[in-house]
Scaffold this active site. Structure first.
Site, PDB file in Angstrom:
ATOM      1  N   CYS A  10     -29.504 114.432  55.272  1.00  0.00           N
ATOM      2  CA  CYS A  10     -30.187 115.729  55.377  1.00  0.00           C
ATOM      3  C   CYS A  10     -31.338 115.561  56.366  1.00  0.00           C
ATOM      4  O   CYS A  10     -31.347 114.607  57.154  1.00  0.00           O
ATOM      5  CB  CYS A  10     -30.652 116.227  54.011  1.00  0.00           C
ATOM      6  SG  CYS A  10     -31.873 115.173  53.187  1.00  0.00           S
ATOM      7  N   ASN A  13     -34.585 113.434  53.898  1.00  0.00           N
ATOM      8  CA  ASN A  13     -34.145 112.398  52.928  1.00  0.00           C
ATOM      9  C   ASN A  13     -35.055 112.339  51.700  1.00  0.00           C
ATOM     10  O   ASN A  13     -35.228 111.287  51.094  1.00  0.00           O
ATOM     11  CB  ASN A  13     -34.030 111.012  53.607  1.00  0.00           C
ATOM     12  CG  ASN A  13     -33.271 109.975  52.790  1.00  0.00           C
ATOM     13  OD1 ASN A  13     -33.581 108.786  52.865  1.00  0.00           O
ATOM     14  ND2 ASN A  13     -32.304 110.374  51.992  1.00  0.00           N
ATOM     15  N   CYS A  15     -34.993 115.485  49.541  1.00  0.00           N
ATOM     16  CA  CYS A  15     -34.486 116.523  48.624  1.00  0.00           C
ATOM     17  C   CYS A  15     -32.966 116.446  48.462  1.00  0.00           C
ATOM     18  O   CYS A  15     -32.456 115.983  47.452  1.00  0.00           O
ATOM     19  CB  CYS A  15     -34.893 117.922  49.092  1.00  0.00           C
ATOM     20  SG  CYS A  15     -36.684 118.193  49.103  1.00  0.00           S
ATOM     21  N   ARG A  16     -32.233 116.908  49.476  1.00  0.00           N
ATOM     22  CA  ARG A  16     -30.788 117.086  49.286  1.00  0.00           C
ATOM     23  C   ARG A  16     -29.998 115.780  49.307  1.00  0.00           C
ATOM     24  O   ARG A  16     -29.181 115.543  48.411  1.00  0.00           O
ATOM     25  CB  ARG A  16     -30.257 118.046  50.367  1.00  0.00           C
ATOM     26  CG  ARG A  16     -30.784 119.453  50.205  1.00  0.00           C
ATOM     27  CD  ARG A  16     -30.537 120.289  51.439  1.00  0.00           C
ATOM     28  NE  ARG A  16     -31.344 119.813  52.566  1.00  0.00           N
ATOM     29  CZ  ARG A  16     -31.277 120.277  53.799  1.00  0.00           C
ATOM     30  NH1 ARG A  16     -30.396 121.219  54.072  1.00  0.00           N
ATOM     31  NH2 ARG A  16     -32.063 119.802  54.743  1.00  0.00           N
ATOM     32  N   SER A  17     -30.210 114.935  50.329  1.00  0.00           N
ATOM     33  CA  SER A  17     -29.357 113.731  50.398  1.00  0.00           C
ATOM     34  C   SER A  17     -29.657 112.712  49.295  1.00  0.00           C
ATOM     35  O   SER A  17     -28.717 112.097  48.774  1.00  0.00           O
ATOM     36  CB  SER A  17     -29.364 113.101  51.801  1.00  0.00           C
ATOM     37  OG  SER A  17     -30.637 112.664  52.183  1.00  0.00           O
ATOM     38  N   ASP A 127     -31.701 124.173  52.461  1.00  0.00           N
ATOM     39  CA  ASP A 127     -32.911 123.356  52.372  1.00  0.00           C
ATOM     40  C   ASP A 127     -33.851 123.973  51.325  1.00  0.00           C
ATOM     41  O   ASP A 127     -34.289 125.112  51.480  1.00  0.00           O
ATOM     42  CB  ASP A 127     -33.564 123.368  53.759  1.00  0.00           C
ATOM     43  CG  ASP A 127     -34.833 122.558  53.818  1.00  0.00           C
ATOM     44  OD1 ASP A 127     -35.331 122.129  52.763  1.00  0.00           O
ATOM     45  OD2 ASP A 127     -35.324 122.363  54.945  1.00  0.00           O
TER      46      ASP A 127
HETATM   47  P1  4NP Z   1     -34.352 117.570  52.747  1.00  0.00           P
HETATM   48  O1  4NP Z   1     -35.540 118.646  52.626  1.00  0.00           O
HETATM   49  O2  4NP Z   1     -33.896 117.624  54.188  1.00  0.00           O
HETATM   50  O3  4NP Z   1     -33.326 118.080  51.804  1.00  0.00           O
HETATM   51  O4  4NP Z   1     -34.943 116.231  52.358  1.00  0.00           O
HETATM   52  C1  4NP Z   1     -36.653 118.680  53.463  1.00  0.00           C
HETATM   53  C2  4NP Z   1     -37.696 117.826  53.244  1.00  0.00           C
HETATM   54  C3  4NP Z   1     -38.821 117.886  54.041  1.00  0.00           C
HETATM   55  C4  4NP Z   1     -38.883 118.806  55.080  1.00  0.00           C
HETATM   56  C5  4NP Z   1     -37.810 119.667  55.285  1.00  0.00           C
HETATM   57  C6  4NP Z   1     -36.694 119.595  54.485  1.00  0.00           C
HETATM   58  N1  4NP Z   1     -40.039 118.899  55.887  1.00  0.00           N
HETATM   59  O5  4NP Z   1     -40.092 119.778  56.755  1.00  0.00           O
HETATM   60  O6  4NP Z   1     -40.982 118.098  55.710  1.00  0.00           O
END
Ligand code: 4NP
Length: 161
Positions: A10, A13, A15-17, A127
């Site tokens: 993702c 790294n 939240c989703r992955s 996201d």
């Molecule tokens: P992820 O979510 O891609 O599922 O880990 C996010 C985590 C942090 C950010 C964006 C999405 N950020 O902009 O910091």
């Protein structure tokens, strides 16, 4: 049976992955212990390297019995394209980032994770980072559905391609 190596990707790294990593580890151990899997996750961005998953992600996962507390964010590296058999992106933007960086001979390893979800699933895991608490439940719903489909796929074939 050869070991199948799966990498979830993702943006951050956190939240989703990592959710997908924890869900696959847990469900594979419980429901498909015969599969020899190696499971990891990474981000296409490096903002959160070294951090544990987001507290909202960890809390939502824990409520469903997934412990993500030992995971730490890392960013995608070139060696990942050679090392993993399946590299599963959470959304189109991350799939595009993967395609841009992957050597041509590894492109067939790159997929959208939700391709493995049965039925009416959307294409992307949204996201949840800037949204409300329901976003984290939605991530878990989608990840659990796709993980079950992925396990069915892996049971059918000794090598994932
Ligand atoms: P992820 O979510 O891609 O599922 O880990 C996010 C985590 C942090 C950010 C964006 C999405 N950020 O902009 O910091």
């Amino acid at each position: 049976m050869p070991r199948v190596k799966v990498l979830f990707v993702c943006l951050g790294n956190i939240c989703r992955s990592p959710t997908a990593e924890g869900v696959l580890r847990t469900l594979a151990a419980r429901e498909a212990p015969e599969l020899a899997l190696e499971v990891d996750s990474a981000g296409t961005a490096a903002y959160h390297v070294g951090q544990p998953p987001d507290p909202r992600t960890r809390a939502a996962a824990a409520r469903r019995g997934y412990d993500l507390s030992a995971l730490r964010a890392r960013s995608l590296e070139s060696a990942d394209f050679e090392r993993f058999d399946l590299i599963l992106a959470m959304d189109r933007e991350n799939l595009t980032a993967l395609r841009r960086r992957a050597p041509a001979h590894t492109h067939e390893r790159l997929r959208l994770f939700l391709e493995f979800a049965a039925g009416e699933a959307p294409e992307e895991v949204p996201d949840p980072y800037y949204g409300g608490p329901n976003g984290f439940e939605e991530v878990l719903d989608l990840v659990e559905a796709a993980t079950r489909g992925l396990l069915a796929h892996l049971r059918q074939r000794p090598r994932a391609t």
